[in-house]
Design a protein around this motif. Structure first.
Motif, PDB file in Angstrom:
ATOM      1  N   SER A 543     -15.033  10.684 -29.657  1.00  0.00           N
ATOM      2  CA  SER A 543     -14.328  11.782 -28.996  1.00  0.00           C
ATOM      3  C   SER A 543     -15.266  12.958 -28.762  1.00  0.00           C
ATOM      4  O   SER A 543     -16.161  13.230 -29.563  1.00  0.00           O
ATOM      5  CB  SER A 543     -13.146  12.239 -29.858  1.00  0.00           C
ATOM      6  N   VAL A 547     -14.908  17.229 -34.200  1.00  0.00           N
ATOM      7  CA  VAL A 547     -14.189  16.867 -35.421  1.00  0.00           C
ATOM      8  C   VAL A 547     -14.985  15.816 -36.179  1.00  0.00           C
ATOM      9  O   VAL A 547     -15.889  15.191 -35.640  1.00  0.00           O
ATOM     10  CB  VAL A 547     -12.784  16.307 -35.105  1.00  0.00           C
ATOM     11  N   GLU A 549     -14.705  12.226 -37.718  1.00  0.00           N
ATOM     12  CA  GLU A 549     -13.850  11.067 -37.510  1.00  0.00           C
ATOM     13  C   GLU A 549     -14.227   9.926 -38.450  1.00  0.00           C
ATOM     14  O   GLU A 549     -15.372   9.809 -38.885  1.00  0.00           O
ATOM     15  CB  GLU A 549     -13.988  10.537 -36.074  1.00  0.00           C
ATOM     16  N   ASP A 586      -6.423   9.660 -28.004  1.00  0.00           N
ATOM     17  CA  ASP A 586      -5.840  10.591 -28.973  1.00  0.00           C
ATOM     18  C   ASP A 586      -5.711  10.007 -30.378  1.00  0.00           C
ATOM     19  O   ASP A 586      -5.651  10.756 -31.362  1.00  0.00           O
ATOM     20  CB  ASP A 586      -4.449  11.029 -28.497  1.00  0.00           C
ATOM     21  N   LYS A 588      -7.136   9.019 -33.126  1.00  0.00           N
ATOM     22  CA  LYS A 588      -8.349   9.052 -33.943  1.00  0.00           C
ATOM     23  C   LYS A 588      -7.983   9.438 -35.378  1.00  0.00           C
ATOM     24  O   LYS A 588      -7.032  10.191 -35.612  1.00  0.00           O
ATOM     25  CB  LYS A 588      -9.347  10.081 -33.411  1.00  0.00           C
ATOM     26  N   VAL A 590      -8.892  11.652 -38.056  1.00  0.00           N
ATOM     27  CA  VAL A 590      -9.648  12.882 -38.260  1.00  0.00           C
ATOM     28  C   VAL A 590      -9.648  13.259 -39.737  1.00  0.00           C
ATOM     29  O   VAL A 590      -8.606  13.223 -40.404  1.00  0.00           O
ATOM     30  CB  VAL A 590      -9.044  14.025 -37.425  1.00  0.00           C
ATOM     31  N   ASP A 596      -4.105  17.309 -37.345  1.00  0.00           N
ATOM     32  CA  ASP A 596      -3.611  17.650 -36.009  1.00  0.00           C
ATOM     33  C   ASP A 596      -4.192  18.971 -35.510  1.00  0.00           C
ATOM     34  O   ASP A 596      -4.633  19.080 -34.359  1.00  0.00           O
ATOM     35  CB  ASP A 596      -2.084  17.726 -36.019  1.00  0.00           C
ATOM     36  N   TRP A 599      -7.825  18.590 -34.719  1.00  0.00           N
ATOM     37  CA  TRP A 599      -8.020  17.913 -33.440  1.00  0.00           C
ATOM     38  C   TRP A 599      -7.922  18.916 -32.283  1.00  0.00           C
ATOM     39  O   TRP A 599      -8.762  18.906 -31.373  1.00  0.00           O
ATOM     40  CB  TRP A 599      -6.974  16.819 -33.303  1.00  0.00           C
ATOM     41  N   TRP A 603     -11.163  20.231 -29.951  1.00  0.00           N
ATOM     42  CA  TRP A 603     -11.212  20.124 -28.495  1.00  0.00           C
ATOM     43  C   TRP A 603     -11.493  21.485 -27.858  1.00  0.00           C
ATOM     44  O   TRP A 603     -12.300  21.591 -26.913  1.00  0.00           O
ATOM     45  CB  TRP A 603      -9.898  19.564 -27.956  1.00  0.00           C
TER      46      TRP A 603
END
Length: 737
Positions: A543, A547, A549, A586, A588, A590, A596, A599, A603
Motif C-alpha cells: 500500500s 503504515v 503492514e 483496503d 490490509k 495494519v 483503522d 490507515w 494515506w
C-alpha cells in the motif's frame, strides 16, 4: 494456514524397529503380526504426536496454531530410521543396494499415495469449481513426480495467484522434500562406503577400524549438510519465506539431524539411564512447547525450527539407551501406538477432507465441530486404506523380495497417476445451451448501457470474455507479461516501465499495489489518447499509505514495502510528474493500536507527500471485494448467475472507514475518485459480476483486464488530462514570428 505433512514414511508399529535385517526401508518387518526385537515405541508415539499436532493446527483446534511443526518431527524421525537401515546394510554387506532401497520405498509409500491422489482428483472433479480442476490436476502430476514442493514455491511467489484457495493436494510437499533428499543420500552413503573400504578396509586392518572410520566420514558429511542447510534456513527464511518453507535446501538439515543420531546410536547407547530418561522428557517438552510458542507469524523454518528438531532428536537419542521412567511412559500408550502405526495414511487423507469435505457436506462456513467430524471420516478412510492397500502390498513377498517387480509396480502407479492427472487437466468447462450475450464494443454498446441489467443476468453467456478457464490469467500486462510489478521479496524500483505516448511531454504515474495495477488498461488508453507518458509503479500487496503492514504471504512485517516506496518517492522527486494516480487494496493488516485510524492517517501523509512532487494527485477508492470468487461461482452456477451477484453492503470492505478515508484524503486537496457507481447498481444495491459478454472480475477483488479496459471513458471523465494540440502549437509559433 501452514501446510505441513506428517511423515510420509510413517509406518505401522514395526516401523520403529531398526535392527532386524528383514525390515523394509521404513523399518517395517516383512511380517506385520510379530513385534520385532529392539522395539522403539517412543518413535511410534512421536509419530502420533506429530500427526495429531498437524491435524489440530489445520482444523483450528484450540491453541494449536504451531502444530505445523509436526512435519519437522517427522523429518527427523525419517532421517533416523532410514539412515539406521542403510547403515545396517553397509555393515552387513559393505555397500547399499540402490535398487532395493527404492523398491522398498515404492512398495511402502506409493500405493496409499496413489489411492489418495486418485480419490482427491475425483472428488475435486465432482465437488469443486471446474475452474480449479486444471491446477489441481497439475498438483497431482507434480505430487506423483515428487516435485510438488517446487510448484508450490513457484505458485506461492506468484502474486497473480494470491486469491487462489490452497490445493487439496498441497500437503504432498513434504513427501517431495523427503524423496528429493533420498535421491542423493543413499548414493552418498554408497560412495562413502566404497571409498572407506578401499582406504581403511585392507586385510590387515584392525578389527573395527573400518567401521569407526566410515562412521566418522558419514558423520562429517552429515555435519556439513546440516550446517549448510541450517545456514540457508536461517538466512533465507526472512527474505524468501515461501521457497524456504517448501524447499529442500532449508529442510535437509532436519533429516540430517535424525541421520546423525543414527550414526551416533552405538555411543548414545552408553548414556547413563537417568540422563537418558531426563533427555527424553526434555525432548518431548520441547516438541509440545513448539506447538504453543510458534504460530503463523513466526518466520519458519529459520531459527524457530531448531526447537522441534532438537526436541525430536533428544527423544530419539535418549531411546538409544535403555532406561525406565522416560517419555515412553506417555508415548508408549496404546492409542498413540495405533495412531502412530497408521499416521502415514492419516496424514494423506486429512487435508483433502479439510479442503473438499465441507463442500461435500454442503457447509458454507464449517466450524470446528464440522472439521472434527471430517477427521473422523479421515480416520475411517485411513483404516480402510491401511488394511486393504498398505498392509497387503507391503507384505507381499513377490514385491518385497524382487526389487524389479516393486520398481515396476511403482512406475505403474506413477504412470497411472500422471494419466489421470492429464485426463483431468484437459476436461472442458461444463457446456450449457446458453446464448451469446450482447457484445460490448465500446462504440455502439458500452458497459454503461447494460450495467443496470447486469445484476439480473440469469445465465453465463457462451461468448463470455475472458472465459472462466482463462479468468485468473486475465491480469494487466504490466504484471502478467511485462514484469513491471515488483514482487513481494524485492525492493527494486522498475524505472524503465514507461507506457502511454513515449514522446509525450507530460508525465502521469500509476503508483500502488495490484489494485492500482488493475487500472493500467484504462489509464494507459487515457495516456495514449492525451499524449502523456505513463510510468507504472506497482508492488505486490504494498500500500502507498504510510503504515506498518503484515503481509499475509510472508507472514511477517512487510519490511520490503516501505523500502520500495522510499525508492519510488526518490524517483518521483527526480522526474517531478504532472500527475500521480494511486490506490490500494483496503484489506490490509495494519500494525497499530488503532489500525483503522492509522490507515486513514497513513494515506493522508502519503498523499500530502505526493502533492510535494506532483502537480495533481488522484486517489481512487477501493473497488468491491466479494466473499466468493466470481469465476468459480459462475462455473458452479452457469444457469443461475444471480447466485454470484454481490450485495453492495457486503461487497465494500469496512464502508464506514472507507467513507472517512475518502473525506480525509479529499481535505488534502487531492482529487478522490469513487469507482463503486461505475461497477455496482446503486439503485438495487448490487454488484454484478458479468456485464454484457464481459466477466468483470478475475478473482474476488481484482477486475479482469478486459473489463478494466472498458472503464477508460469513466476514468477519463474523472482524470481530465489535457491533450496536446498541434494546431495550437503552430498558431502560437506563427504569432511569435
Amino acid at each position: 494456514m501452514r501446510l505441513t505433512n506428517a511423515d510420509r514414511t510413517a509406518t505401522p508399529s514395526s516401523a520403529a524397529r531398526i535392527t532386524e535385517p528383514t525390515a523394509t526401508a521404513d523399518g517395517q518387518p516383512k511380517a506385520a503380526s510379530a513385534r520385532p526385537s529392539h522395539w522403539r515405541p517412543d518413535i511410534e508415539g512421536l509419530r502420533a504426536v506429530a500427526v495429531g499436532a498437524v491435524i489440530a493446527a489445520h482444523i483450528g483446534f484450540f491453541y494449536s496454531e504451531g502444530g505445523f511443526i509436526g512435519v519437522d518431527v517427522f523429518f527427523v524421525i525419517s532421517g533416523f530410521l532410514i539412515t539406521s537401515l542403510l547403515l545396517r546394510e553397509i555393515d552387513r554387506t559393505g555397500r547399499v543396494s540402490i535398487a532395493g532401497f527404492y523398491a522398498r520405498r515404492a512398495v511402502r509409500l506409493l500405493p496409499a499415495a496413489a489411492v489418495v491422489l486418485l480419490a482427491t482428483l475425483i472428488a475435486s472433479w465432482i465437488w469443486l469449481p471446474r475452474t480449479r480442476l486444471g491446477d489441481i490436476a497439475t498438483d497431482a502430476a507434480t505430487a506423483a513426480l515428487n516435485v510438488v514442493n517446487v510448484r508450490l514455491a513457484m505458485e506461492g511467489t506468484e502474486y497473480l495467484n494470491a486469491d487462489v484457495e490452497p490445493s487439496p493436494l498441497q500437503h504432498f510437499w513434504s513427501l517431495a522434500v523427503e524423496e528429493q533428499f533420498y535421491l542423493a543420500w543413499p548414493l552418498m552413503l554408497l560412495a562413502i562406503a566404497l571409498v572407506a573400504r578401499r582406504i581403511w578396509g585392507g586385510r590387515f586392518a584392525r578389527r573395527g577400524h573400518l567401521h569407526r572410520r566410515r562412521a566418522s566420514a558419514i558423520a562429517l558429511v552429515l555435519v556439513l549438510i546440516a550446517a549448510g542447510s541450517l545456514l540457508l534456513s536461517v538466512t533465507q527464511t526472512g527474505p524468501d519465506p515461501v521457497w524456504s518453507y517448501f524447499g529442500i535446501h532449508t529442510r535437509a538439515w532436519e533429516l540430517a539431524a535424525g541421520a546423525l543420531v543414527a550414526v551416533a546410536a552405538a555411543r548414545l547407547g552408553r548414556v547413563p539411564r537417568p540422563l537418558a530418561a531426563m533427555a527424553s522428557w526434555a525432548g518431548l517438552a520441547l516438541i509440545v512447547a513448539s506447538v504453543f510458542v510458534i504460530d503463523e507469524r513466526t518466520p519458519f523454518p529459520g531459527y524457530a525450527a531448531v526447537l522441534p528438531v532438537a526436541g525430536t532428536a533428544l527423544v530419539i537419542a535418549a531411546g538409544c539407551a535403555p532406561h525406565r521412567f522416560g517419555a515412553t511412559a506417555v508415548l508408549g500408550l496404546a492409542p498413540l501406538q495405533y495412531i502412530g502405526k497408521i499416521s502415514y495414511g492419516l496424514y494423506l487423507w486429512h487435508w483433502p477432507l479439510i479442503m473438499i469435505g465441507p463442500r461435500i457436506l454442503g457447509l458454507e462456513s464449517p466450524r470446528l465441530r464440522d472439521y472434527i467430524l471430517l477427521m473422523g471420516i479421515a480416520f475411517l478412510l485411513t483404516i480402510a486404506t491401511f488394511y486393504l492397500v498398505e498392509n497387503p502390498i507391503r507384505t507381499r513377498k513377490p514385491l518385497v523380495q524382487v526389487p524389479s517387480r516393486a520398481l515396476a509396480m511403482g512406475g505403474g502407479l506413477i504412470t497411472a497417476a500422471l494419466a489421470v492427472s492429464l485426463l483431468a487437466s484437459v476436461q472442458p468447462m461444463p457446456t450449457t445451451d446458453n446464448e451469446d450475450a450482447v457484445e460490448i464494443t465500446g462504440d455502439e454498446t458500452t458497459v454503461w448501457d447494460l450495467l443496470g441489467e447486469a445484476s439480473d443476468v440469469d445465465t453465463v453467456p457462451a461468448n463470455l470474455t475472458p472465459s472462466l478457464e482463462d479468468a485468473a490469467l486475465d491480469a494487466p500486462s504490466i504484471a502478467a507479461v511485462d514484469g513491471c510489478q515488483t514482487s513481494r521479496d524485492s525492493v527494486e524500483v522498475k524505472s524503465e516501465c514507461w507506457y502511454g505516448d513515449p514522446d509525450g511531454e507530460k508525465t502521469i504515474v500509476l503508483f500502488g499495489d495490484s489494485h492500482a495495477a488493475q487500472w493500467f488498461p484504462a489509464l494507459n488508453q487515457l495516456a495514449e489518447a492525451s499524449g502523456w507518458r505513463l510510468l507504472a509503479m506497482s508492488k505486490a500487496n504494498c500500500s502507498v499509505a504510510d503504515v506498518t503492514e503484515i503481509d499475509n504471504k510472508l507472514e511477517r512485517e512487510y519490511t520490503e514495502c516501505p523500502e520500495w516506496k522510499e525508492g519510488v518517492f526518490d524517483l518521483l522527486e527526480e522526474i517531478r510528474p504532472d500527475a500521480v494516480v494511486t490506490t490500494a487494496y483496503d484489506d490490509k493488516e495494519v500494525v497499530a493500536d488503532d489500525p483503522d485510524q492509522a490507515w486513514i492517517d497513513g494515506w493522508v501523509d502519503s498523499v500530502e507527500r505526493l502533492q510535494d512532487v506532483a502537480d495533481e494527485v488522484y486517489y481512487i477508492a477501493d473497488n468491491p471485494d466479494f466473499t466468493v470468487d466470481p469465476p468459480s461461482c459462475l462455473a458452479e452456477n452457469p444457469d443461475d448467475a444471480t447466485e454470484c451477484v454481490g450485495q453492495l453492503d457486503e461487497s465494500v470492505f469496512k464502508p464506514d472507514r472507507r467513507e472517512d478515508l475518502i473525506e480525509a484524503v479529499g481535505e488534502t486537496g487531492a482529487t478522490v475518485i469513487d469507482p463503486i457507481p461505475w461497477v455496482c447498481d446503486m439503485e438495487q444495491g448490487t454488484c454484478p459480476v458479468v456485464v454484457g459478454n464481459i466477466l468483470m472480475y478475475r478473482d474476488s477483488n481484482h477486475f479482469s483486464a478486459r473489463f478494466a479496459a472498458e472503464l477508460a471513458p469513466q476514468l477519463a471523465s474523472a482524470i481530465p488530462l489535457e491533450a496536446a494540440s498541434p494546431e495550437d502549437d503552430g498558431g502560437e509559433a506563427a504569432e511569435s514570428e
